[in-house]
Design an enzyme around this catalytic site. Structure first.
Site, PDB file in Angstrom:
ATOM      1  N   ASP A   8      10.026   8.537 -10.205  1.00 28.49           N
ATOM      2  CA  ASP A   8      11.092   7.546 -10.100  1.00 28.49           C
ATOM      3  C   ASP A   8      11.851   7.450 -11.415  1.00 28.49           C
ATOM      4  O   ASP A   8      11.366   7.855 -12.472  1.00 28.49           O
ATOM      5  CB  ASP A   8      10.516   6.174  -9.738  1.00 28.49           C
ATOM      6  CG  ASP A   8      11.517   5.296  -8.999  1.00 28.49           C
ATOM      7  OD1 ASP A   8      12.661   5.743  -8.800  1.00 28.49           O
ATOM      8  OD2 ASP A   8      11.154   4.164  -8.622  1.00 28.49           O
ATOM      9  N   GLY A   9      13.071   6.918 -11.333  1.00 28.45           N
ATOM     10  CA  GLY A   9      13.900   6.707 -12.507  1.00 28.45           C
ATOM     11  C   GLY A   9      14.511   5.318 -12.483  1.00 28.45           C
ATOM     12  O   GLY A   9      14.564   4.657 -11.445  1.00 28.45           O
ATOM     13  N   GLU A  43      15.527  10.054 -12.448  1.00 27.85           N
ATOM     14  CA  GLU A  43      14.810  10.598 -11.286  1.00 27.85           C
ATOM     15  C   GLU A  43      14.537  12.092 -11.478  1.00 27.85           C
ATOM     16  O   GLU A  43      13.436  12.581 -11.202  1.00 27.85           O
ATOM     17  CB  GLU A  43      15.641  10.382 -10.022  1.00 27.85           C
ATOM     18  CG  GLU A  43      15.999   8.944  -9.701  1.00 27.85           C
ATOM     19  CD  GLU A  43      14.969   8.257  -8.829  1.00 27.85           C
ATOM     20  OE1 GLU A  43      13.946   8.896  -8.511  1.00 27.85           O
ATOM     21  OE2 GLU A  43      15.190   7.086  -8.461  1.00 27.85           O
ATOM     22  N   ASP A  67      12.049   8.192  -3.872  1.00 29.68           N
ATOM     23  CA  ASP A  67      12.946   7.302  -3.130  1.00 29.68           C
ATOM     24  C   ASP A  67      14.402   7.710  -3.333  1.00 29.68           C
ATOM     25  O   ASP A  67      15.312   7.052  -2.837  1.00 29.68           O
ATOM     26  CB  ASP A  67      12.728   5.837  -3.497  1.00 29.68           C
ATOM     27  CG  ASP A  67      12.986   5.534  -4.965  1.00 29.68           C
ATOM     28  OD1 ASP A  67      13.596   6.374  -5.660  1.00 29.68           O
ATOM     29  OD2 ASP A  67      12.581   4.459  -5.432  1.00 29.68           O
ATOM     30  N   HIS A 121      11.197   0.126  -3.273  1.00 30.71           N
ATOM     31  CA  HIS A 121      11.043  -1.336  -3.295  1.00 30.71           C
ATOM     32  C   HIS A 121      10.580  -1.867  -1.932  1.00 30.71           C
ATOM     33  O   HIS A 121      11.029  -2.915  -1.472  1.00 30.71           O
ATOM     34  CB  HIS A 121      12.353  -2.002  -3.704  1.00 30.71           C
ATOM     35  CG  HIS A 121      12.954  -1.436  -4.950  1.00 30.71           C
ATOM     36  ND1 HIS A 121      12.398  -1.627  -6.195  1.00 30.71           N
ATOM     37  CD2 HIS A 121      14.052  -0.651  -5.141  1.00 30.71           C
ATOM     38  CE1 HIS A 121      13.136  -1.004  -7.106  1.00 30.71           C
ATOM     39  NE2 HIS A 121      14.134  -0.395  -6.487  1.00 30.71           N
ATOM     40  N   ASP A 131       7.980   3.183 -10.330  1.00 28.81           N
ATOM     41  CA  ASP A 131       9.161   2.366 -10.607  1.00 28.81           C
ATOM     42  C   ASP A 131       8.893   1.376 -11.737  1.00 28.81           C
ATOM     43  O   ASP A 131       9.732   1.189 -12.630  1.00 28.81           O
ATOM     44  CB  ASP A 131       9.574   1.628  -9.336  1.00 28.81           C
ATOM     45  CG  ASP A 131      10.710   0.641  -9.583  1.00 28.81           C
ATOM     46  OD1 ASP A 131      11.848   1.095  -9.766  1.00 28.81           O
ATOM     47  OD2 ASP A 131      10.450  -0.583  -9.600  1.00 28.81           O
TER      48      ASP A 131
END
Length: 347
Positions: A8-9, A43, A67, A121, A131
């Protein structure tokens, strides 16, 4: 044994202070960031670092949970076409974040991997952990303190800082100059300690990036599939039109006034799902201003109607139902531009 990791980023301001992270479990994760970058760059860097950290166990397949459909499409759909064109998009413009993408492409050789989209989320434990760590790094850079980088992968380069390979800095990037060392707050349950910021991951050059938008044009965003590579062997014009259609489904494109104006024909018209007739200026203004929803994309047909005219037919699916869509791409002055689009809800 398959290695399952979430990547994730995060970017505060997008662009702004940025972080990235991948996460397997509490003892196996890694994170970092830059003083200035974008969410997409974070990401991509998370995926690049995951491949590098596991390069010493190439026999272990990677299952990467993301995501970001942008990242998944870049790696699994769009890169072959970009490479054939010298890292150019179908409209001839340079590919965004190309330095990171080139490095990812190099790391893919000889590796077994799959990408899986997960909703962000939404309570997915691995995604939430990645995240949290990416956001913590972005927050640390915003505050001018050293980020918590994590333990890395056992046997990987981060276990020995002297072995860490820094990604080449994208052109015009600002290097990370370490601020005075300070203690950053580690994610709950972390056994990592704060370290002094090192010039190990140079900051990528900021790209224009805004949250995706939603309107009748091509359905809601983001899409779950990228351009269809090799679907029509020998028909490069069809491949180009398909990729450009997908380009118009990309959040960065839809939020970019100039790029939309470049891709849409001056006489562009659209009949939206509601039956409203839109012109180009109305659609461009609406796309740049409105929020997004998620849809899937299913290509049904791509047909040359003449030497400079191509029709695409596809289906989009969202929580509100499915819609059949048709687009006409016309080649004008050597480049393809969208001339007409229509969307019709399916019963």
């Amino acid at each position: 044994m398959t290695i399952t990791a979430a990547a994730d980023g995060s970017a505060l301001g997008n662009p702004g202070p940025a972080g990235w992270a991948w996460y397997v479990d509490e003892d196996t994760w890694h994170a970092g960031g830059w003083p200035h970058g974008t969410n997409n760059q974070g990401e991509l860097m998370a995926v690049l670092d995951l491949f590098r950290e596991t390069a010493h166990v190439p026999e272990e397949p990677l299952r990467i949970l993301c995501d970001s459909q942008y990242v998944i499409n870049c790696v699994t759909k769009w890169m072959p076409g970009w490479k054939r064109r010298g890292w150019k998009k179908a409209d001839g413009k340079p590919v965004l974040n190309v330095e990171l993408l080139r490095q990812i492409d190099q790391e893919l050789a000889g590796r077994s991997y799959t990408f899986e989209w997960v909703k962000g989320h939404a309570g997915h434990s691995l995604n939430e952990a990645a995240d949290q760590r990416a956001r913590a790094c972005a927050t640390a850079y915003q505050a001018g303190v050293a980020p918590v980088e994590g333990p890395g992968f056992e046997g990987g380069p981060s276990a020995d800082p002297a072995e860490v390979r820094a990604p080449a800095a994208p052109s015009g990037a600002r290097s990370v100059q370490g601020p005075a060392a300070a203690t950053a707050v580690a994610p709950a349950g972390s056994r990592a300690v704060a370290t002094r910021v090192q010039d190990r991951t140079a900051a990528p050059q900021p790209e224009h990036e805004i949250e995706p938008v939603q309107e009748e044009l091509f359905g809601d965003l983001p899409v779950s599939d990228g351009p269809v590579e090799g679907t029509f062997p020998g028909h490069l014009d069809l491949d180009a039109a398909i990729e450009l259609e997908q380009e118009l489904l990309d959040p960065e494109t839809r939020a970019d006034f100039g790029q939309l104006a470049y891709l849409l024909h001056p006489e562009y018209r659209e009949i939206g799902q509601s039956g409203r007739l839109w012109n180009r200026d109305e659609i461009v203004d609406a796309l740049v201003q409105n929020p997004d929803l998620s849809v899937s994309f299913e290509l049904l047909d791509a047909t040359p109607l003449g030497p400079d005219l191509i029709q695409l037919v596809y289906r989009t699916q969202s929580a509100e139902g499915s819609c059949l869509r048709s687009s006409l791409w016309q080649r004008v002055d050597g480049r393809w531009r969208l001339r007409f689009h229509q969307g019709t809800p399916e019963a």
